[in-house]
Design an enzyme around this catalytic site. Sequence first.
Site, PDB file in Angstrom:
ATOM      1  N   HIS A 194       0.859  -1.183   0.000  1.00  0.00           N
ATOM      2  CA  HIS A 194       0.000   0.000   0.000  1.00  0.00           C
ATOM      3  C   HIS A 194       0.897   1.236   0.000  1.00  0.00           C
ATOM      4  O   HIS A 194       2.018   1.203   0.517  1.00  0.00           O
ATOM      5  CB  HIS A 194      -0.875  -0.042   1.259  1.00  0.00           C
ATOM      6  CG  HIS A 194      -1.964   0.979   1.322  1.00  0.00           C
ATOM      7  ND1 HIS A 194      -1.732   2.284   1.675  1.00  0.00           N
ATOM      8  CD2 HIS A 194      -3.303   0.878   1.116  1.00  0.00           C
ATOM      9  CE1 HIS A 194      -2.875   2.948   1.681  1.00  0.00           C
ATOM     10  NE2 HIS A 194      -3.849   2.119   1.338  1.00  0.00           N
TER      11      HIS A 194
ATOM     12  N   ASP B   1       3.019  -4.234   8.090  1.00  0.00           N
ATOM     13  CA  ASP B   1       1.789  -3.479   7.861  1.00  0.00           C
ATOM     14  C   ASP B   1       0.647  -4.473   8.047  1.00  0.00           C
ATOM     15  O   ASP B   1       0.353  -5.273   7.166  1.00  0.00           O
ATOM     16  CB  ASP B   1       1.805  -2.890   6.449  1.00  0.00           C
ATOM     17  CG  ASP B   1       0.486  -2.226   6.063  1.00  0.00           C
ATOM     18  OD1 ASP B   1      -0.496  -2.317   6.837  1.00  0.00           O
ATOM     19  OD2 ASP B   1       0.427  -1.631   4.971  1.00  0.00           O
TER      20      ASP B   1
ATOM     21  N   GLN C 265      -4.489  -5.213   6.933  1.00  0.00           N
ATOM     22  CA  GLN C 265      -5.380  -6.255   6.434  1.00  0.00           C
ATOM     23  C   GLN C 265      -5.149  -7.595   7.150  1.00  0.00           C
ATOM     24  O   GLN C 265      -5.762  -8.598   6.784  1.00  0.00           O
ATOM     25  CB  GLN C 265      -5.182  -6.441   4.922  1.00  0.00           C
ATOM     26  CG  GLN C 265      -5.372  -5.193   4.098  1.00  0.00           C
ATOM     27  CD  GLN C 265      -6.806  -4.691   4.100  1.00  0.00           C
ATOM     28  OE1 GLN C 265      -7.737  -5.424   4.380  1.00  0.00           O
ATOM     29  NE2 GLN C 265      -6.982  -3.414   3.787  1.00  0.00           N
TER      30      GLN C 265
ATOM     31  N   LYS D 131     -10.825  -0.970  10.250  1.00  0.00           N
ATOM     32  CA  LYS D 131     -10.936  -2.145   9.380  1.00  0.00           C
ATOM     33  C   LYS D 131     -11.318  -3.401  10.161  1.00  0.00           C
ATOM     34  O   LYS D 131     -11.469  -4.475   9.577  1.00  0.00           O
ATOM     35  CB  LYS D 131      -9.620  -2.371   8.632  1.00  0.00           C
ATOM     36  CG  LYS D 131      -9.254  -1.237   7.676  1.00  0.00           C
ATOM     37  CD  LYS D 131      -7.952  -1.525   6.940  1.00  0.00           C
ATOM     38  CE  LYS D 131      -7.481  -0.319   6.133  1.00  0.00           C
ATOM     39  NZ  LYS D 131      -8.330  -0.039   4.975  1.00  0.00           N
TER      40      LYS D 131
ATOM     41  N   CYS E  98      -4.695   2.431  -3.783  1.00  0.00           N
ATOM     42  CA  CYS E  98      -3.460   2.942  -3.161  1.00  0.00           C
ATOM     43  C   CYS E  98      -2.303   1.959  -3.363  1.00  0.00           C
ATOM     44  O   CYS E  98      -1.511   1.709  -2.448  1.00  0.00           O
ATOM     45  CB  CYS E  98      -3.670   3.226  -1.674  1.00  0.00           C
ATOM     46  SG  CYS E  98      -4.761   4.612  -1.344  1.00  0.00           S
TER      47      CYS E  98
END
Length: 406
Positions: free
Chosen positions: A121, A198, A201, A224, A361
Site C-alpha cells: 500500500h 503493515d 489487512q 478495518k 493505493c
Amino acid sequence: MDVKAIRQMFPILDQEVNGHPLVYLDSSATSQKPLPVIEAIDTYYRFDNSNVHRGVHTLGTRATEKYEGAREKVRRFINASSTAEVIFTRGTTTAINTVATSYARQNLKEGDEIVITPMEHHSNIIPWQQAAKATGAILKYIPLEEDGTIALDAVRDTITSNTKIVSVMHVSNVLGTINPIKEVAEIAHQNGAVMLVDGAQGAPHMAIDVIDLDCDFYAFSGHKMGGPTGIGVLYGKREFLEKMEPVEFGGEMIDFVHLQDSTWKELPWKFEGGTPIIAGAIGLGAAIDFLNEVGMDNIIEHEHKLARYALDQLRTIDGITIYGPEERAGLVTFNLNDVHPHDTATALDAEGIAVRAGHHCAQPLMRWLEVTATARASFYLYNNEEDIDKLVSGLVKTKEYFGDVF
C-alpha cells in the site's frame, strides 16, 4: 459461526441502496461497526466524557480506566509482552510514519538498505521513499512471483547484510496474498535488520501473535476491524521504542518542561502527545471484545470459504480476469474485459452492491499487473454466500449491458 446472528449486530446492513438490499463488499477499505462498538462510544460520550490521565475527578478516572483498559485489550489481542509496547495512533499510516521518521532517520546512513515489496500500500511505500531520500539509504524491492506471492528464495536474495529495515504487509489489500511474515522476519534478523509489518489487512482477519511472528513493529487500524475511524496501533518491541524519539510534542507526552529543555514520559505515553483519541480507543476495545467473542480462527476460516466460493462463482463469467493467488484472504480483485472498473462499480451500486474500484493505493502493483485500475470485492464476518451470488448476478448484468452498448 452464526452469520445470520452476526449480521443482526450491524445495523447499517439493514437498509436498501438504490431500491435493493445493501450488499456490502468493501470491508478492506473500512468495515462496518457492530452495535457493541456503537454503544461503547455512545456510553463514553453520554456518561464518561473527560480527558484522561490528568484529572482526579470521577469522570476523568472513568475515562482513564476505559482508555487504558482498551490498551490492555490490544495487548492481549496481539500478545504483546507489555502495554508499554502498545502505542495508540491515528491508524496504520501514522504508525508506519512514526517508525519511518523516528527509528529510520535516527539509524539509517548512506548506503544502508530498506527492503519492501511491489505489492505494498502507498502508506508502506512513501514513508520509506522519504526516509531513503533523507538519509541516503537505498530502497529495494523483493520481486513478486507470477501469482503475486513472494518466494523466500527471493527474500534471501534481496535482503543483505546492508539491509537495516524490512517492511512488508501481512495481507495484500489487492491480491489477498498472505505473506510469510514469520519467515521473512527470521531472514531479516539473520542479516541484522529490523522487521515492520503493515497489519492493516491482517489484524482484522486472523489471530496475531507478535511474539511468535518475532516482528519488531506491527501496525494496524481500528476501522478495518469493526472499530471507529481515527484510531490505530503501533506495536513495537520495547528495546526499540525506548531508544526512539517522539515525533509529536506537547501535552500528555512530557515528564518535565524547563525553559530550554524537556523530558519525556515513559512508554507508551511519550508517543501520544496531546489529548489522545479516547473515544476511538474505547471503541477499538469494544471491537476487540466483539471479535474475540466470535473467534479469530472462526473469522479467517469463514473468509477463506467465502474467497474459495467467490473464485469458483466468478470464474463462471466469461471475460473476467481475476488477480492474485489461489490461496488468499477474503477478497477478490478482478476486471471485466472491456469494462472500466469504475463503470463496473457504478453498475453494481445501482444493484445495491458496494465494491471498490481504482488503484487501491497500490499504483506500483497496478503497473506490475499491467492495468490502470481494478474492481475489488472484499468480505468480512458479516458476509455470506448469498452476497457473492448477488455480486455474480450483478456482474453478469453489467457485462450484458456494456456488451449491448459497445
